[in-house]
Design an enzyme around this catalytic site. Sequence first.
Site, PDB file in Angstrom:
ATOM      1  N   ARG A  38      -6.507  10.250  -0.076  1.00  0.00           N
ATOM      2  CA  ARG A  38      -6.716  10.810  -1.683  1.00  0.00           C
ATOM      3  C   ARG A  38      -7.673  10.587  -1.950  1.00  0.00           C
ATOM      4  NH1 ARG A  38      -2.916   6.388  -3.201  1.00  0.00           N
ATOM      5  NH2 ARG A  38      -3.731   5.297  -1.222  1.00  0.00           N
ATOM      6  N   HIS A  80       1.035  -1.108  -0.102  1.00  0.00           N
ATOM      7  CA  HIS A  80       0.137   0.084  -0.330  1.00  0.00           C
ATOM      8  C   HIS A  80       0.726   1.516   0.207  1.00  0.00           C
ATOM      9  CE1 HIS A  80      -2.856   2.949   1.220  1.00  0.00           C
ATOM     10  NE2 HIS A  80      -3.882   2.188   0.854  1.00  0.00           N
TER      11      HIS A  80
END
Length: 609
Positions: A257, A237
Amino acid sequence: MPNNIETHEYDVLVIGAGGAGLRAAIEASAAGVKVGLICKSLLGKAHTVMAEGGMAAAMGNVDDRDNWRVHFADTMRGGQYVNNWRMAELHAKEAPARVHELEAWGAVFDRTPDGKILQRNFGGHRYPRLAHVGDRTGLELIRTLQDHGIHQGMTVHMEQTVVALLQDGPRVVGALGYDRERGRFRVFKAKAVVLATGGLGRAYRITSNSWEGTGDGVSLAYQAGAELLDMEFIQFHPTGMIWPPSVMGILVTEGVRGEGGVLRNKDGKRFMYDDIPDNYKSQTSTDPEEGWRYTQGDKNAKRPPELLTRDHVARCINREVKAGRGSPHGGVFLDISWIKEKIPNAAEHIKKKLPSMYHQFIQLANLDITKEPMEIGPTTHYAMGGIRVNGDTQATNLPGLFAAGECAAGLHGANRLGGNSLSDLIVFGQRAGEYAAKFAKENSAGKITDEQVAAAQREALEPFNRGAQAGAGTEGPYQVQHDLQVMMQDLVGIVRREDEIVRALDGLVKLKARAAKVAVYGHCEYNPGWHTAIDLKHLLTISEAIAMAALDRKESRGGHFREDFPDKDPASAKYNAVISKQADGSMKLRREPIPPMPDALKQVIEEMK
Ligand SMILES: Cc1cc2nc3c(=O)[nH]c(=O)nc-3n(C[C@H](O)[C@H](O)[C@H](O)COP(=O)(O)OP(=O)(O)OC[C@H]3O[C@@H](n4cnc5c(N)ncnc54)[C@H](O)[C@@H]3O)c2cc1C
């Protein structure tokens, strides 16, 4: 049974009480069979509880252009077309019903102004698709399944670790476990067994996974003769905490994000615009202003490159760090505080949308994310590979053995899209429970011999015997575990090379020899050293499978990046890597062609290009 060992009998035994195990247990109970559920930790504490951003389901609540076809195409594109297409199809079609079912069972979700389940943007999903509750979706999923499940009549055995599957010939007919507190062994007899033991991130030094993620189910299944699939595909990740050292690896949700957070290097540059892969160019904005509008729900805007797939974003971060453009502690900056330029009350907005992230950084890093950028770097997060299953039934190649959730493989191909795991758990947990119950109804109980129970018990207790004889060559389990994690991180990590993987395979031979001599002291009650000694066998088994598959795949695809073969090889898109145990105990890999996709599904992919 030897030593009058405590024995429990079930029709269906589910090993693992995360989202997949709980959903399987609910389904099997609803089918009217007797169900036992085992977990290493307390009920409600499985790793699923840590999931943050949400579960993907094409409900079309926020953007009505979404439907199963788009979700299917996104999942296949994200997985770079080595996915089990049947699983991707079932997942995309069934996830909305499974989410609505959770709602009916009392799950709380964030809502749209007109009262529908709110859906958020996540990397690789064309439309806002993740049903969520702030950034605590896993907690709500577990709470709902647990509340619903305990009223279905299942028996829960908490803090029990399964150390071996028990077999009648190839058929799996139960498991041997021990109670982690008291160290007492238990035999669990069952007509069918579902493995739902979660991930294996603990094979690496930097990971977002909880202590439970030692790959037990994958290793137990392999040892019993089940096939493993595509073990080379590990997801790193892109955004884990990197500072201070005590929090290294803890996840920073992609939701940051999704809500408008941007990635910058030490020079303040948004470097993700430098490298947008060809197959995502048509869906990705080249203008930061358009990217921002996308995160705020503008249906005509394209996604910012920060929301490209995780494999790609992790590699871009790696590139910046290697080029000397990283942050002070070896990562890059993730900034959500900048949105104060765009919206009033930005600090309150961030705290509302990302409450766990706000508290995580305040408490662990003394940093206010509403005011300052975070320092982040890649963390080992998810295993796309695992136990090979039938896409419809979740059955393994061993009669009576089923697997679901992160320990099973196929759905995600070479790279999982964020949010596709929680939906995987409920879609395939349900299917595993249904087909395990069916198998249990159609078959009588198998036979478990005293000898196999005694042998498994002896093997589990062996580290104590070595401790009692303590002498030359023995060591504790922790150093071996640490050395393994460092080696996997360094040699079979985000960027791989043939010479390094070969070194890792040699290193594994040496680590196995050390593990065979590991000694523990004291007695079996409350003994974490013993638990670690038992985990070691699993960690070594899965690490060997990961390294073997990584060496064999001579191309870069999804979570598997080879510096010596940096491009995708079209021929390698045509097979999966299948690993199995040979009669002499050695591990063998074979390449198996991916079955041809039906024309109707091919057409969906073409339409969505
Ligand atoms: C921080 C974080 C955030 C995430 N956020 C998201 C997200 O927003 N959306 C998303 O889709 N995915 C997310 N993921 C991924 C997702 O949470 C996991 O893939 C998923 O929860 C795995 O669920 P599972 O049911 O397969 O296993 P788990 O939840 O890991 O449960 C495994 C169970 O097996 C038991 N077990 C293991 N070994 C044994 C043994 N030997 N004997 C007995 N019991 C055993 C454990 O005790 C546990 O009960 C996130 C992951 C992390 C780390």
